[in-house]
Write a protein that holds these residues in place. Structure first.
Motif, PDB file in Angstrom:
ATOM      1  N   UNK A 143       0.828  -1.200   0.000  1.00  9.87           N
ATOM      2  CA  UNK A 143       0.000   0.000   0.000  1.00  9.87           C
ATOM      3  C   UNK A 143       0.868   1.257   0.000  1.00  9.87           C
ATOM      4  N   UNK A 144       0.311   2.332  -0.499  1.00  5.71           N
ATOM      5  CA  UNK A 144       1.019   3.606  -0.481  1.00  5.71           C
ATOM      6  C   UNK A 144       1.452   3.939   0.944  1.00  5.71           C
ATOM      7  N   UNK A 145       2.678   4.432   1.062  1.00  9.60           N
ATOM      8  CA  UNK A 145       3.245   4.719   2.365  1.00  9.60           C
ATOM      9  C   UNK A 145       4.035   3.570   2.954  1.00  9.60           C
ATOM     10  N   UNK A 146       3.915   2.404   2.346  1.00 10.71           N
ATOM     11  CA  UNK A 146       4.619   1.229   2.851  1.00 10.71           C
ATOM     12  C   UNK A 146       6.059   1.156   2.380  1.00 10.71           C
ATOM     13  N   UNK A 147       6.699   0.034   2.720  1.00  8.86           N
ATOM     14  CA  UNK A 147       8.116  -0.157   2.422  1.00  8.86           C
ATOM     15  C   UNK A 147       8.361  -1.530   1.809  1.00  8.86           C
ATOM     16  N   UNK A 148       9.398  -1.602   1.013  1.00 10.59           N
ATOM     17  CA  UNK A 148       9.896  -2.857   0.477  1.00 10.59           C
ATOM     18  C   UNK A 148      11.416  -2.769   0.401  1.00 10.59           C
ATOM     19  N   UNK A 149      12.066  -3.926   0.474  1.00 11.57           N
ATOM     20  CA  UNK A 149      13.504  -3.978   0.253  1.00 11.57           C
ATOM     21  C   UNK A 149      13.802  -4.944  -0.880  1.00 11.57           C
ATOM     22  N   UNK A 150      14.400  -4.423  -1.915  1.00 11.48           N
ATOM     23  CA  UNK A 150      14.812  -5.249  -3.039  1.00 11.48           C
ATOM     24  C   UNK A 150      16.245  -5.718  -2.834  1.00 11.48           C
ATOM     25  N   UNK A 151      16.525  -6.907  -3.323  1.00  9.31           N
ATOM     26  CA  UNK A 151      17.869  -7.457  -3.262  1.00  9.31           C
ATOM     27  C   UNK A 151      18.347  -7.803  -4.659  1.00  9.31           C
ATOM     28  N   UNK A 152      19.646  -7.667  -4.869  1.00  7.94           N
ATOM     29  CA  UNK A 152      20.268  -8.066  -6.123  1.00  7.94           C
ATOM     30  C   UNK A 152      21.480  -8.911  -5.776  1.00  7.94           C
ATOM     31  N   UNK A 153      21.327 -10.208  -5.902  1.00 13.43           N
ATOM     32  CA  UNK A 153      22.426 -11.125  -5.619  1.00 13.43           C
ATOM     33  C   UNK A 153      23.297 -11.274  -6.850  1.00 13.43           C
ATOM     34  N   UNK A 154      24.605 -11.137  -6.658  1.00 12.31           N
ATOM     35  CA  UNK A 154      25.526 -11.200  -7.787  1.00 12.31           C
ATOM     36  C   UNK A 154      26.382 -12.456  -7.714  1.00 12.31           C
ATOM     37  N   UNK A 155      26.782 -12.952  -8.865  1.00 11.93           N
ATOM     38  CA  UNK A 155      27.671 -14.112  -8.918  1.00 11.93           C
ATOM     39  C   UNK A 155      28.383 -14.139 -10.256  1.00 11.93           C
ATOM     40  N   UNK A 156      29.458 -14.881 -10.317  1.00  9.15           N
ATOM     41  CA  UNK A 156      30.150 -15.073 -11.578  1.00  9.15           C
ATOM     42  C   UNK A 156      31.414 -14.261 -11.752  1.00  9.15           C
ATOM     43  N   UNK A 157      31.587 -13.240 -10.939  1.00 12.43           N
ATOM     44  CA  UNK A 157      32.808 -12.453 -10.987  1.00 12.43           C
ATOM     45  C   UNK A 157      32.855 -11.552  -9.772  1.00 12.43           C
ATOM     46  N   UNK A 158      33.992 -10.916  -9.556  1.00 10.36           N
ATOM     47  CA  UNK A 158      34.088  -9.901  -8.515  1.00 10.36           C
ATOM     48  C   UNK A 158      33.733  -8.550  -9.126  1.00 10.36           C
ATOM     49  N   UNK A 159      33.081  -7.725  -8.352  1.00  9.39           N
ATOM     50  CA  UNK A 159      32.564  -6.462  -8.868  1.00  9.39           C
ATOM     51  C   UNK A 159      33.257  -5.251  -8.269  1.00  9.39           C
ATOM     52  N   UNK A 160      34.497  -5.439  -7.839  1.00 13.68           N
ATOM     53  CA  UNK A 160      35.208  -4.374  -7.145  1.00 13.68           C
ATOM     54  C   UNK A 160      35.300  -3.071  -7.906  1.00 13.68           C
TER      55      UNK A 160
END
Length: 125
Positions: A12-29
């Protein structure tokens, strides 16, 4: 290289969510990790970005002060904490990674090399 976005849903409007982005396959430094979104009938737009090394962040004006991008080096995961959500935030959210992107081009989707599959966020009024 894989980017796996998750965490979307209906809120609902006013609410919260947390998205995640899991990475793999290389280092992202030396990479910049970004979040973009695309609503039906609209172009993909920039939301936020973070440098994997150092952690500096950039936000779109429309989400500044409501959204926070962060990373967990140990988990190789990038997050997007979304607070005070509005119906206009409804979109498919994508995470992306780009090598050595400078700040001025972080909002450009063309600067990113790898993309996740997207996660739907729907905000009801």
């Amino acid at each position: 290289v894989q980017l796996q976005a998750s965490g979307g849903g209906l809120v609902q409007a006013g609410g919260s969510l947390r998205l995640s982005c899991a990475t793999s396959g290389r280092t992202f430094g030396s990479y910049v990790m970004g979040w973009f979104r695309q609503a039906p009938g609209k172009e993909r737009e920039f939301v936020a970005a973070i440098k994997w090394s150092g952690g500096s962040t950039t936000y779109a004006d429309s989400v500044k002060s409501r959204f926070t991008i962060s990373k967990d080096n140990a988990q190789n995961t990038v997050y997007l904490q979304m607070n005070d959500l509005k119906p206009e935030d409804t979109a498919v959210y994508y995470c992306a990674a780009g090598y050595g992107i400078i700040r001025t081009v972080m909002p450009s989707s063309r600067a990113y090399d790898y993309w996740g599959q997207g996660t739907q966020v729907t905000v009801s009024s």
